[in-house]
Design a protein around this motif. Sequence first.
Motif, PDB file in Angstrom:
ATOM      1  N   GLY A  11     -22.974   3.627  -2.845  1.00  0.00           N
ATOM      2  CA  GLY A  11     -22.711   2.449  -3.659  1.00  0.00           C
ATOM      3  C   GLY A  11     -21.637   2.665  -4.710  1.00  0.00           C
ATOM      4  N   GLU A  12     -21.678   1.824  -5.699  1.00  0.00           N
ATOM      5  CA  GLU A  12     -20.640   1.836  -6.743  1.00  0.00           C
ATOM      6  C   GLU A  12     -20.800   3.044  -7.662  1.00  0.00           C
ATOM      7  OE1 GLU A  12     -18.918  -1.152 -10.260  1.00  0.00           O
ATOM      8  OE2 GLU A  12     -20.514  -1.803  -8.892  1.00  0.00           O
ATOM      9  N   VAL A  13     -19.682   3.647  -7.983  1.00  0.00           N
ATOM     10  CA  VAL A  13     -19.663   4.776  -8.916  1.00  0.00           C
ATOM     11  C   VAL A  13     -19.454   4.244 -10.333  1.00  0.00           C
ATOM     12  CG1 VAL A  13     -18.469   6.899  -9.583  1.00  0.00           C
ATOM     13  CG2 VAL A  13     -18.760   6.328  -7.155  1.00  0.00           C
ATOM     14  N   PRO A  14     -20.313   4.577 -11.292  1.00  0.00           N
ATOM     15  CA  PRO A  14     -20.121   4.109 -12.667  1.00  0.00           C
ATOM     16  C   PRO A  14     -18.741   4.511 -13.196  1.00  0.00           C
ATOM     17  CG  PRO A  14     -22.269   5.131 -12.419  1.00  0.00           C
ATOM     18  CD  PRO A  14     -21.524   5.410 -11.153  1.00  0.00           C
ATOM     19  N   ALA A  15     -18.133   3.621 -13.947  1.00  0.00           N
ATOM     20  CA  ALA A  15     -16.788   3.873 -14.477  1.00  0.00           C
ATOM     21  C   ALA A  15     -16.863   4.208 -15.961  1.00  0.00           C
ATOM     22  CB  ALA A  15     -15.902   2.656 -14.265  1.00  0.00           C
ATOM     23  N   PHE A  16     -16.291   5.344 -16.326  1.00  0.00           N
ATOM     24  CA  PHE A  16     -16.166   5.760 -17.722  1.00  0.00           C
ATOM     25  C   PHE A  16     -14.683   5.887 -18.059  1.00  0.00           C
ATOM     26  CE2 PHE A  16     -20.291   7.571 -16.433  1.00  0.00           C
ATOM     27  CZ  PHE A  16     -21.114   7.081 -17.431  1.00  0.00           C
ATOM     28  N   PRO A  17     -14.312   5.731 -19.325  1.00  0.00           N
ATOM     29  CA  PRO A  17     -12.919   5.975 -19.702  1.00  0.00           C
ATOM     30  C   PRO A  17     -12.476   7.371 -19.281  1.00  0.00           C
ATOM     31  CG  PRO A  17     -14.128   4.971 -21.521  1.00  0.00           C
ATOM     32  CD  PRO A  17     -15.138   5.317 -20.475  1.00  0.00           C
ATOM     33  N   VAL A  18     -11.256   7.468 -18.795  1.00  0.00           N
ATOM     34  CA  VAL A  18     -10.741   8.737 -18.285  1.00  0.00           C
ATOM     35  C   VAL A  18     -10.046   9.504 -19.395  1.00  0.00           C
ATOM     36  CG1 VAL A  18      -9.169   9.831 -16.635  1.00  0.00           C
ATOM     37  CG2 VAL A  18     -10.490   7.806 -15.963  1.00  0.00           C
ATOM     38  N   THR A  19     -10.466  10.739 -19.585  1.00  0.00           N
ATOM     39  CA  THR A  19      -9.820  11.644 -20.532  1.00  0.00           C
ATOM     40  C   THR A  19      -9.508  12.929 -19.791  1.00  0.00           C
ATOM     41  OG1 THR A  19     -11.132  10.710 -22.346  1.00  0.00           O
ATOM     42  CG2 THR A  19      -9.989  12.777 -22.767  1.00  0.00           C
ATOM     43  N   GLU A  20      -8.252  13.109 -19.411  1.00  0.00           N
ATOM     44  CA  GLU A  20      -7.879  14.281 -18.616  1.00  0.00           C
ATOM     45  C   GLU A  20      -7.627  15.484 -19.522  1.00  0.00           C
ATOM     46  OE1 GLU A  20      -4.750  13.613 -15.831  1.00  0.00           O
ATOM     47  OE2 GLU A  20      -5.361  11.539 -15.441  1.00  0.00           O
ATOM     48  N   PRO A  21      -8.292  16.598 -19.235  1.00  0.00           N
ATOM     49  CA  PRO A  21      -8.004  17.820 -20.008  1.00  0.00           C
ATOM     50  C   PRO A  21      -6.552  18.245 -19.808  1.00  0.00           C
ATOM     51  CG  PRO A  21     -10.045  18.049 -18.759  1.00  0.00           C
ATOM     52  CD  PRO A  21      -9.364  16.804 -18.261  1.00  0.00           C
ATOM     53  N   ASP A  22      -6.004  18.869 -20.812  1.00  0.00           N
ATOM     54  CA  ASP A  22      -4.662  19.441 -20.684  1.00  0.00           C
ATOM     55  C   ASP A  22      -4.698  20.574 -19.668  1.00  0.00           C
ATOM     56  OD1 ASP A  22      -1.860  19.650 -22.152  1.00  0.00           O
ATOM     57  OD2 ASP A  22      -2.593  21.707 -21.853  1.00  0.00           O
ATOM     58  N   VAL A  23      -3.558  20.843 -19.025  1.00  0.00           N
ATOM     59  CA  VAL A  23      -3.494  21.866 -17.996  1.00  0.00           C
ATOM     60  C   VAL A  23      -3.985  23.219 -18.502  1.00  0.00           C
ATOM     61  CG1 VAL A  23      -1.078  22.404 -18.508  1.00  0.00           C
ATOM     62  CG2 VAL A  23      -2.017  22.928 -16.241  1.00  0.00           C
ATOM     63  N   TYR A  24      -3.760  23.505 -19.770  1.00  0.00           N
ATOM     64  CA  TYR A  24      -4.168  24.802 -20.323  1.00  0.00           C
ATOM     65  C   TYR A  24      -5.648  24.828 -20.720  1.00  0.00           C
ATOM     66  CZ  TYR A  24       0.860  25.478 -20.465  1.00  0.00           C
ATOM     67  OH  TYR A  24       2.194  25.579 -20.119  1.00  0.00           O
ATOM     68  N   ASP A  25      -6.244  23.640 -20.838  1.00  0.00           N
ATOM     69  CA  ASP A  25      -7.650  23.578 -21.239  1.00  0.00           C
ATOM     70  C   ASP A  25      -8.587  24.179 -20.196  1.00  0.00           C
ATOM     71  OD1 ASP A  25      -6.962  22.339 -23.607  1.00  0.00           O
ATOM     72  OD2 ASP A  25      -7.372  20.310 -22.893  1.00  0.00           O
ATOM     73  N   TRP A  26      -8.151  24.201 -18.936  1.00  0.00           N
ATOM     74  CA  TRP A  26      -9.015  24.700 -17.872  1.00  0.00           C
ATOM     75  C   TRP A  26      -9.133  26.230 -17.886  1.00  0.00           C
ATOM     76  CZ3 TRP A  26     -11.771  21.114 -15.480  1.00  0.00           C
ATOM     77  CH2 TRP A  26     -11.258  19.826 -15.352  1.00  0.00           C
ATOM     78  N   LEU A 104     -15.671  35.071 -16.210  1.00  0.00           N
ATOM     79  CA  LEU A 104     -14.921  34.109 -15.398  1.00  0.00           C
ATOM     80  C   LEU A 104     -13.828  33.425 -16.210  1.00  0.00           C
ATOM     81  CD1 LEU A 104     -17.945  32.464 -13.528  1.00  0.00           C
ATOM     82  CD2 LEU A 104     -16.259  34.041 -12.559  1.00  0.00           C
ATOM     83  N   TYR A 105     -13.965  33.424 -17.510  1.00  0.00           N
ATOM     84  CA  TYR A 105     -12.981  32.823 -18.416  1.00  0.00           C
ATOM     85  C   TYR A 105     -12.754  31.346 -18.066  1.00  0.00           C
ATOM     86  CZ  TYR A 105      -9.034  32.824 -21.705  1.00  0.00           C
ATOM     87  OH  TYR A 105      -8.192  32.568 -22.778  1.00  0.00           O
ATOM     88  N   ALA A 106     -13.875  30.627 -17.932  1.00  0.00           N
ATOM     89  CA  ALA A 106     -13.795  29.195 -17.632  1.00  0.00           C
ATOM     90  C   ALA A 106     -13.452  28.414 -18.888  1.00  0.00           C
ATOM     91  CB  ALA A 106     -15.132  28.710 -17.069  1.00  0.00           C
ATOM     92  N   GLY A 107     -12.563  27.454 -18.739  1.00  0.00           N
ATOM     93  CA  GLY A 107     -12.203  26.604 -19.869  1.00  0.00           C
ATOM     94  C   GLY A 107     -13.080  25.385 -19.989  1.00  0.00           C
ATOM     95  N   ALA A 108     -13.835  25.078 -18.933  1.00  0.00           N
ATOM     96  CA  ALA A 108     -14.711  23.911 -18.941  1.00  0.00           C
ATOM     97  C   ALA A 108     -15.964  24.220 -18.145  1.00  0.00           C
ATOM     98  CB  ALA A 108     -13.995  22.695 -18.348  1.00  0.00           C
ATOM     99  N   GLY A 109     -17.017  23.524 -18.472  1.00  0.00           N
ATOM    100  CA  GLY A 109     -18.269  23.642 -17.737  1.00  0.00           C
ATOM    101  C   GLY A 109     -18.853  22.266 -17.502  1.00  0.00           C
ATOM    102  N   ILE A 110     -19.425  22.072 -16.332  1.00  0.00           N
ATOM    103  CA  ILE A 110     -20.093  20.803 -16.030  1.00  0.00           C
ATOM    104  C   ILE A 110     -21.546  21.128 -15.701  1.00  0.00           C
ATOM    105  CG2 ILE A 110     -20.156  18.764 -14.569  1.00  0.00           C
ATOM    106  CD1 ILE A 110     -17.182  19.135 -14.041  1.00  0.00           C
TER     107      ILE A 110
END
Length: 371
Positions: A11-26, A104-110
Amino acid sequence: MSLEVLTPEIGEVPAFPVTEPDVYDWKDGVLIRTPNWLGDIILTLPAMMVLRKILPEKCGIFVACPKGFVPIFEALPGLADRIVGLRDAHGFPSWFEFNNIRGLYAGAGIVFNNSFRDALWMRAALIPRLYGAAARNRSWLLTRAFEFPKRRDRILNRPHHAAKYLAMVMALGAPAWDGTLPDFQIPYSPECASDEVRRAVESEHLLAVAPGAAYGAAKRWETDAFREVCRWWIAERKGVVTVLSAKGEAELASAAVRGLPAESVIDLAGKTSMTELMRILRNAEMCVANDSGNMHLSAALGGKGVAPFGPTDPAATSPISSRWRLLFNKQECAPCFKRVCPGGSRKCLKSISASDVIAQVQDLLAMDASE
């Protein structure tokens, strides 16, 4: 009440405002903390697939998951770059696991589960940006917390779990999912497998049945109904039946094939590794399963099958494949999400007969024959 036959769709995927991390943030990549249940892990795969498309070059997807499910990600080398298997998925990582994660030096975690504890140790691992659903008072630990509607009993709930996972990564700039599933590369060494496993992996007209459900007894369709479907398959399809389950449910699962011709049954309840389970489900011509991890895994592997739903929600936890049919006879108390039926009647599942399931198996077989 009347029986509904549903074709899975997220079904439909909920829509949230998009905030893209900077390339170096990862930094070197993103750490995914998976859910602890097999079915829920499978439902995160579409989100991981589209997340891969926005990661900068040389950034990886790192996965922290229960140790028993590591083979799933090992079979997806294009999806997961590093895997940390957690020995105690309901506790804090060991010192060794924690150091591996920090390295691992991860810049983000989900955080794809709702655990406060997991968000806390990911923060302690110095992952600077954390994303996940707002749950269990952990929002202050998250860089961004996503609000989803609370689940309600007795109605069908949206969004689908896979849609929730997709919504979070799409809010980071990932594209929409195109409906394709990942390509599993499952290792198999016949010389190392038991005779029963080899037979299941190599049999034609194999029906895989999964009568268990780790969540609880309320989700389990009647054992006699499973047996009747198996008897029909052997007699009409001239096929072989294999029964699959976790070790803790082996006795219950084996009961579903008790009394059937021994030469037509391969009882693998509680006897397979995760890798062997994947090979068998991939080979199966058809699968009949409760709403369970085996159902979701079969669907992700490209299999087709039928699942009776009762106390759980086919709108929220259906498999991510249109090659399955879900049977749901809505009762006034369903879905209740209880592990044990409060009234003891289990009428939501008892109202679905073996002949109902057989009819859908026949329909799926006929569709294949016409293609």
